[in-house]
Design an enzyme around this catalytic site. Structure first.
Site, short mmCIF file in Angstrom:
data_model
loop_
_atom_site.label_atom_id
_atom_site.label_comp_id
_atom_site.label_asym_id
_atom_site.label_seq_id
_atom_site.Cartn_x
_atom_site.Cartn_y
_atom_site.Cartn_z
N LYS A 61 -78.17 -20.49 -62.86
CA LYS A 61 -76.76 -20.43 -62.49
C LYS A 61 -76.01 -21.71 -62.85
CE LYS A 61 -76.88 -17.03 -58.69
NZ LYS A 61 -78.26 -16.56 -58.82
N GLU A 81 -70.55 -23.48 -53.80
CA GLU A 81 -69.30 -22.83 -54.18
C GLU A 81 -68.46 -22.51 -52.94
OE1 GLU A 81 -70.56 -20.44 -58.24
OE2 GLU A 81 -70.37 -19.35 -56.36
N ARG A 124 -79.42 -8.16 -69.57
CA ARG A 124 -80.19 -6.91 -69.65
C ARG A 124 -79.26 -5.75 -69.36
NH1 ARG A 124 -80.31 -5.77 -64.25
NH2 ARG A 124 -80.46 -7.52 -62.81
N HIS A 152 -77.10 -8.02 -49.62
CA HIS A 152 -76.72 -8.56 -50.93
C HIS A 152 -77.24 -7.71 -52.09
CE1 HIS A 152 -75.23 -12.11 -48.89
NE2 HIS A 152 -76.39 -12.26 -48.31
#
Length: 662
Positions: free
Chosen positions: A116, A200, A292, A235
């Site tokens: 990330k 974040e 993908r 999630h």
């Protein structure tokens, strides 16, 4: 085009790839573990190679075995599906080293987007909008705390190498940051072998929207519009739809272009998905790129009319993209529901076991089912417990919602817990109907979504009727309906048949009394006029108080399950006592209520008995039926012995009442 490919995956995605390969005339090779020896992807493929024991680490994650299987079978390329090795740069590199085409992006693109923090740095350089935060390499705790305080709370700490909600923590106050950071790093190290994190700003009521992109080796890039994946539990996505509703077109244009810019920045080739966290006003921030094909790709196929697996194969072979941007358009709206073997009311714990009964909705231009599971298969602890993906299309979102409601009501699973009724409640809740979407929708609507199931009197009496119809189905071939056939019909008086159903700790008695046009069903103080007939082994036509409907059901030796409007109602420990409450004694005999075997004869000639004494028991359909004395009297004669086979209506015992004897 390739002549033969190997699919390095299992289940529904392996079956999905095989179908497109067959359409293109490409031979397919499957791989399988011990648990999957008889799986559908193994049966569908032209060849299948055993690669190891059931745990994925000993089979589907074994790079060398999969590569060797491809070489041994003469495969030219490997399709990784999703999950397992699909985003593994070492697997892609191994394919390259053995001159096998990896049907996915270049190794460099996988590496660039694999972390990330690295991907966000690349995206920032490419001008792709990022969520305000810190994505650098300095992992000193005090430094990260300073960055967090500057960003402001609430905020998210995320594992740089993470995914699926692991290694992620919400921090609402500065005083809690260091403890949450330590916990997040421990989980990241355990799950991904890398404890680097990024920080974040936490977006309030965020939507999760992703853009499907494609690139080829000729420098062409397109997007195939976007999908909204906001409805999630733990999630993980539950429902997806395309295109994203209730977002201004200019905001979508910015998002789509940002996705293409992200792909171009890493020289991407093949199918990829750029994911965004989106404010309620449509402002989007780059989250990550999945290198993908995604689980939810069918909704994109439904609205564009394109086969994305075919696109993958053509691009991997070196062909240009089948269509350019101006040739792609959105047609209608599509929804996908993930049908899982899980228990929503127990925090979505996986349900493990055998699927005793499985009925898929009829597939057509509006309804599609992607699955690698059939009736009788086992859901094990080794792999994801998804049973199928249910995808529907409509001319607009409202029409697609109607299609999904109906398709879910026709999707029946018995034998283990599942989320079908939960999904149907999501579809019908006001927030989803009005497209008021965000990643907290399930938590926000939990009072509606997790309400207790209500069993009504109609369910009990319907179950009783269907059970009788199944037990006496041989009467369907006679000229008389069940209620006019032996052993139910009695001349000049009303017979009354008692059935007992057990639902957990609760027992319920249902009495059925035949009339000229059906049965009078009594449940508690309620009475119903009910009749019906079997249509096949799992459907009955039932008329209840003048309302006729088709009822789906599944029946085994000890229980019956009704499927109604997306809900399933199980009734267990079925019992029947046709002697009690019946006036057979007035005719001087007691008869067999159904074909069966005599298991006990507890009386003999000239024996005096009291009302409700057990006289004889039968076993039929693996259930025991008790014949009791309807009143005080004397046994005149018992006609059968233990082990004798009897037919419905056979006279079992000649019975004389106390008055007759006197």
């Amino acid at each position: 085009m390739f002549k033969k490919i190997l699919i390095a995956n299992r289940g529904e995605i392996a079956c999905r790839v095989i179908r497109t390969a067959q359409k293109l005339g490409i031979a397919t090779v499957a791989v399988y573990s011990d648990a999957d020896a008889k799986a559908q992807h193994v049966l569908l493929a032209d060849e299948a190679i055993y690669i190891g024991e059931s745990p994925a680490a000993q089979s589907y994650l074994q790079v060398e075995r999969i590569i060797q299987a491809a070489l041994d079978t003469g495969s030219e390329a490997i399709h990784p599906g999703y999950g397992f090795l699909s985003e593994n740069d070492q697997f892609a590199l191994a394919c390259e080293q053995h001159h096998l085409c990896f049907i996915g992006p270049p190794v460099a693109a996988i590496l660039a987007m694999g972390l990330k923090s690295t991907s966000k740095a690349l995206m920032e350089k490419a001008g792709v909008p990022l969520t305000p935060g810190y994505h650098g390499s300095n992992q000193d705790a005090d430094f990260l705390k300073q960055q967090a305080d500057a960003i402001g709370y609430p905020l998210l700490i995320k594992a740089s190498a993470g995914g699926g909600g692991k290694g992620m923590s919400l921090v609402e106050h500065s005083a809690d940051f260091l403890q949450a950071l330590a916990s997040c790093k421990r989980e990241a190290k355990s799950s991904f072998g890398n404890d680097d994190v990024l920080i974040e700003r936490y977006v309030i009521q965020p939507r999760h929207i992703e853009v499907q992109i494609f690139g080829d080796r000729h420098g062409n890039y397109v997007h195939l519009f976007e999908r909204d994946c906001s409805v999630q539990r733990r999630h993980q996505k539950v429902l997806e739809e395309a295109p994203a509703p209730q977002i201004a077109e200019e905001k979508l244009t910015v998002m789509r272009q940002a996705a293409i810019d992200a792909a171009r920045a890493v020289n991407y080739v093949g199918a990829g998905t750029v994911e965004f966290i989106v404010e309620q006003d449509g402002t989007a921030y780059f989250m990550e790129m999945n290198t993908r094909l995604q689980v939810e790709h069918p909704v994109t196929e439904m609205i564009t009319g394109q086969d994305l697996v075919e696109w993958q194969l053509r691009v991997a072979y070196g062909e240009p993209l089948p269509k350019l941007q101006h040739q792609l358009q959105v047609h209608g709206h599509a929804l996908e529901a993930r049908i899982y073997a899980e228990q929503p009311d127990q925090d979505f714990l996986p349900a493990i076991g055998r699927i005793d009964y499985l009925h898929y909705p009829a597939q057509n231009a509006y309804v599609r089912v992607d699955s690698g599971i059939v009736q009788g298969d086992e859901i094990t602890t080794y792999y994801d417990p998804m049973i199928a993906k249910l995808i529907v299309w409509g001319e607009n979102r409202e029409a697609a919602l109607v299609q999904m409601q109906h398709a879910l009501s026709q999707f029946h699973v018995e034998g283990l817990g599942n989320n079908i009724s939960f999904l149907r409640r999501i579809i019908s809740c006001d927030a989803f109907q009005q497209a008021k979407l965000d990643t907290n929708l399930i938590q926000r609507e939990q009072h509606f979504l997790f309400q207790p199931q209500q069993r009504h009197a109609a369910h009990w009496v319907t179950a009783a009727l269907i059970e009788l119809l199944c037990q006496f189905q041989q009467h369907r071939s006679t000229q008389h309906p069940l209620w006019l056939a032996q052993p139910f019909w009695r001349l000049n008086h009303v017979s009354r048949h008692r059935m007992v159903f057990q639902d957990g700790q609760r027992e319920a008695e249902i009495y059925l009394s035949p009339t000229a046009h059906g049965f009078i069903a009594e449940y508690g103080k309620q009475r119903f006029q009910i009749s019906g007939q079997l249509l096949d082994a799992n459907r009955a036509k039932v008329q209840l108080d003048g309302v006729q409907k088709t009822v789906a059901f599944h029946r085994n030796a000890t229980a019956i399950t009704l499927f109604d409007a997306g809900e399933s109602y199980g009734f267990h420990a079925l019992k029947a006592n046709y002697g009690q409450g019946d006036n057979q004694a007035a005719e001087g005999h007691l008869t067999a209520p159904m074909p069966g075997v005599v298991t006990q004869v507890l009386v003999s000639a000239d024996q005096a008995v009291k009302k409700d004494d057990v006289l004889l028991t039968l076993e039929a359909m693996k259930m025991e039926y008790t014949i009791r004395a309807p009143q005080d009297g004397v046994i005149a004669e018992a006609y059968f012995q233990v082990g004798d086979q009897v037919m419905a209506g056979d006279e079992l015992i000649a019975f004389a009442t106390a008055e007759d004897v006197a």
